[in-house]
Scaffold this active site. Structure first.
Site, PDB file in Angstrom:
ATOM      1  N   CYS A 192      54.418  66.885   1.665  1.00  0.00           N
ATOM      2  CA  CYS A 192      53.476  66.424   0.641  1.00  0.00           C
ATOM      3  C   CYS A 192      54.099  66.319  -0.742  1.00  0.00           C
ATOM      4  O   CYS A 192      53.442  65.889  -1.677  1.00  0.00           O
ATOM      5  CB  CYS A 192      52.275  67.352   0.611  1.00  0.00           C
ATOM      6  N   HIS A 234      48.060  69.746  -7.850  1.00  0.00           N
ATOM      7  CA  HIS A 234      48.162  69.352  -6.442  1.00  0.00           C
ATOM      8  C   HIS A 234      46.759  69.484  -5.825  1.00  0.00           C
ATOM      9  O   HIS A 234      46.281  68.581  -5.182  1.00  0.00           O
ATOM     10  CB  HIS A 234      49.186  70.224  -5.747  1.00  0.00           C
ATOM     11  N   HIS A 277      44.078  63.427   0.358  1.00  0.00           N
ATOM     12  CA  HIS A 277      45.479  63.818   0.204  1.00  0.00           C
ATOM     13  C   HIS A 277      46.336  62.766   0.899  1.00  0.00           C
ATOM     14  O   HIS A 277      46.356  62.676   2.118  1.00  0.00           O
ATOM     15  CB  HIS A 277      45.689  65.202   0.810  1.00  0.00           C
TER      16      HIS A 277
END
Lengths: 354, 397
Positions: free
Chosen positions: B160, B293, B328
């Site tokens: 990620c 994040h 995400h």
């Protein structure tokens, strides 16, 4: 700008590369249609439960990186950078085939967690408890060179004194079968002849090769890494030109190169680019390796292992030549590596003796 | 004090828009892109929400003008191509005549195609041209072939944080003098592989994701792609291009705690942010907005929240996670959020952290809840991933 030295090597491959012999007893794979890595003694490096859980690529990397760090005499590193074409393909296949077979039911997280491309770098960081810079490159035939360039920049520009850089790929049965269908790898009845290619594709191999790069020369230093260059597209006829420009940038001429390592893999569709690459090198000894190691995305890491050994041991094992040169060089000062991946993603790596 | 790297172009596709302006409109209008999944036939259809781009592959190919039936586009590289195209047009650069660098990133590559044909490839010759898309680098090269990119090209995969690391490498390549223009970013399309993988980890929410909320249940996966064009001072000055913003700080650190989870005190996250400030030569007090994040997993938000509190010595500036808008987007996330960070600088706006209701009991952190206008001169953007990979970027006006 700091200098960048190769201070440690570790190589798990289809040859006895994990010991310090530089291909003294080479294994012949001329009849092989698949060239798996020899299994090192995992037990000295990995707990038994983890040996069962980890895929080959991860295990081989743990061992190869440990050897490289031991040789460089370091216990911690300032960066862990890996290059891998297909990542942990064995776990990817495990997760994917189960997903399809059971229509998304009964899945467990472990193969998914271990399937990510950065599993190797993450696992090494975990083992070393290393909080340092951690990167993974996944650009097919330039995966390892990307990692190497990054590591070199870490040493040259950020003054890091021990950066672990590695190239790793493992054989995955299903993907190999698929890649064979489209001639990336040779079919089972096609011979591994990299010198006289007859058929498209290469014979698949696997391996994990790690290096410790640093800015200080040590007793064990094998070579100085001068440059790594990558270019996505080069027209076929321009390959010699690409190499010329690179040499000029370093104020070198072709005859300054004592040995050039080439990535010939026996693919009748693309190996002519290596013939073009060789053409201006009249005095350099031509070195080949994929007949002994097979081919995989991160295989240029094996070429760097060979180059480092040539410069350190000042010797080229006969098995690496197509034709043994009539007059062999008395010393090796500069070694160049040229590879491309299926006609694109070209790369050059330049090394010097220390 | 480090030399600033200019951003001279950007492009994005996400669940809230197919270009930069559409994304901005959605962010300004509180218009999220989270929904039930439509394009993928999965048994998880009714139990998860995703940030899905509501265009099927054929529609994406039509947008690209790809007519060939035999092509090597995966959903991931279709999204990637659209966003790269916008970025290079915005920057006004000619990738066909110059050796411009391209640092791409992806976690799944062409998995959407591979999982569809995995067991039939062997017998269906018509599908076999797709086999190569299993290789992540091939997905990058498909974009190069389409747009004519021919310089130094590579692909990063660090879960990620992938796009943050692509941006970071691009910046270092410019600083080293190896490149003067480089396209950097990431791309990931939704596929069953990822959805089921995250489902086995039990971190997918069955509702809209709620970053930094005490009741948060997990993340919503998303898909998208975003790219920046980074450029050296000499290059943009010479061609008279006005930068959109500058990348002043960047850093990567490893949490070295667990293969998938973050440490509770967020040490890797703390180190990444701290090092980014060092590279930028900036004081923590100069940050006007933190794009967190903030995935809305119990683990990330606790770990990141603690790290943010530590870095800012308890004086945390305005912060929010934009994942309730987009989901995400994995490898693309840091580039998507880089675009949002640059828009925050350009427009002088701070985005709301949607779906927030209850502060976490572990600490006193309340994200920005409404769209807010103020002078924004510096933005910190975080991206953390599997394998302990933590990256932070600082953008300035």
């Amino acid at each position: 700008m700091e200098k960048c030295f190769i201070n440690g090597l570790g190589c798990v491959s289809s040859q006895e590369t994990i010991n310090d012999d530089f291909l003294k007893s080479p294994i012949d794979y001329s009849d092989a249609f698949l060239i798996p890595a020899l299994k090192p003694d995992y037990k000295s490096f990995i707990p038994p439960a983890a040996i069962r859980r980890m895929s080959n690529g991860v295990k081989n990397s743990v061992v190869a990186s440990a050897y490289a760090m031991k040789e460089a005499n370091v216990t911690e590193v300032d960066g862990i950078i890996t290059g891998t074409g297909m990542g942990c393909i064995q776990d990817s296949e495990k997760f994917l085939s189960k997903l399809i077979e059971y229509n998304e039911e009964y899945l467990t997280p472990t193969p998914f967690i271990q399937s990510t491309h950065n599993t190797v770098a993450g696992q090494i960081a975990l083992n070393l408890k290393s909080k340092a810079y951690n990167f993974t490159y996944v650009h097919a035939g330039n995966s390892f060179q990307s990692a190497l360039l990054d590591g070199m920049m870490k040493v040259q520009l950020d003054n890091k004194n021990s950066v672990l850089v590695g190239g790793v790929d493992e054989i995955g049965d299903h993907s190999l079968m698929l890649f064979r269908l489209v001639n990336i790898y040779k079919k089972e009845d096609e011979k591994n002849d990299i010198f006289y290619p007859q058929t498209p594709g290469a014979v698949m191999g696997e391996g994990a090769t790690f290096f410790v790069l640093g800015n200080e020369k040590q007793d064990n230093t094998s070579a100085e890494l001068l440059d790594v260059d990558m270019l996505s597209k080069v027209e076929d006829d321009n390959v010699p030109n690409y190499i010329n420009q690179f040499l000029e940038k370093h104020n070198l001429v072709h005859d300054d190169i004592d040995a050039i390592i080439l990535g010939n893999n026996g693919d009748v569709k693309f190996d002519h680019l290596y013939t073009k690459a060789e053409e201006n090198f009249e005095t350099a000894e031509k070195v080949y390796f994929k007949h002994l190691f097979g081919d995989f995305h991160a295989s240029p890491s094996i070429a760097l292992w060979i180059a480092s050994n040539i410069l350190k041991k000042q010797h080229i094992p006969e098995v690496l030549y197509r034709n043994i040169p009539r007059e062999r060089k008395s010393s090796y000062k500069k070694v160049l590596i040229y590879t491309h991946y299926r006609g694109q993603d070209h790369s050059l790596i330049l090394l010097s003796n220390v | 004090m480090a030399q600033n790297i200019a951003i001279t172009g950007m492009g994005i596709v996400s669940a809230i828009g197919m270009n930069v302006e559409e994304n901005l409109m959605s962010l300004k209008g509180n218009k999220h892109g989270i929904s039930k999944i439509e394009n993928i036939d999965t048994i998880l259809r009714d139990s998860i929400f995703v940030g899905e781009i509501k265009k099927i592959n054929q529609e994406l190919l039509d947008l690209l003008g790809v007519k060939e039936v035999v092509n090597n586009f995966s959903r991931t590289s279709m999204l990637g191509t659209l966003a790269v195209k916008e970025a290079i047009e915005d920057a006004g650069i000619d990738v066909r005549s110059e050796n411009i660098g391209f640092i791409n990133s992806t976690t799944v590559g062409g998995m959407d195609i591979i999982e569809r044909y995995y067991n039939t490839f062997e017998f269906e010759k018509d599908e076999q041209h797709y086999i190569e898309v299993h290789d992540a680098g091939n997905n990058t090269n498909v974009i190069c072939d389409y747009l004519g990119i021919k310089g130094m090209v590579t692909t990063i995969s660090t879960a990620c944080s992938s796009a943050a690391n692509a941006i970071m490498l691009g910046a270092r390549l410019i600083k080293s003098g190896r490149l003067d223009k480089v396209i950097v970013g990431g791309m990931d399309g939704l596929c069953k592989f990822t959805i089921n993988g995250f489902n086995t980890l039990m971190i997918l929410s069955d509702a809209h994701n709620q970053p930094f909320d005490d009741q948060r249940k997990g993340l919503n996966l998303g898909e998208g792609a975003a790219y920046l064009v980074l450029e050296a001072e000499e290059s943009y000055t010479k061609r008279g291009k006005k930068p959109l913003a500058f990348l002043s700080g960047y850093a990567n650190a490893n949490d070295a705690f667990h293969q998938t989870a973050s440490s509770e005190n967020g040490e890797g996250a703390f180190l990444a942010m701290q090092k980014a400030f060092e590279v930028a030569g900036l004081d923590v007090g100069s940050i006007d907005y933190v794009n967190a994040h903030g995935t809305a997993t119990p683990n990330n938000d606790l770990s990141e929240g603690r790290a943010i509190l530590n870095v800012f010595n308890q004086n945390v500036p305005d912060f929010s996670s934009t994942k309730p808008f987009t989901g995400h987007t994995l490898a693309a996330a840091a580039a998507v959020e880089a675009v949002y960070s640059i828009l925050s600088l350009r427009e002088g706006i701070i985005y709301p952290n949607l779906n927030f209701e209850t502060p976490m009991k572990e600490f006193d952190l309340i994200p920005n809840l409404q769209l807010k206008s103020k002078e924004v001169n510096a933005v910190l953007s975080n991206s953390f991933g599997f394998g302990g990979n933590c990256s932070s970027l600082i953008f300035v006006k």
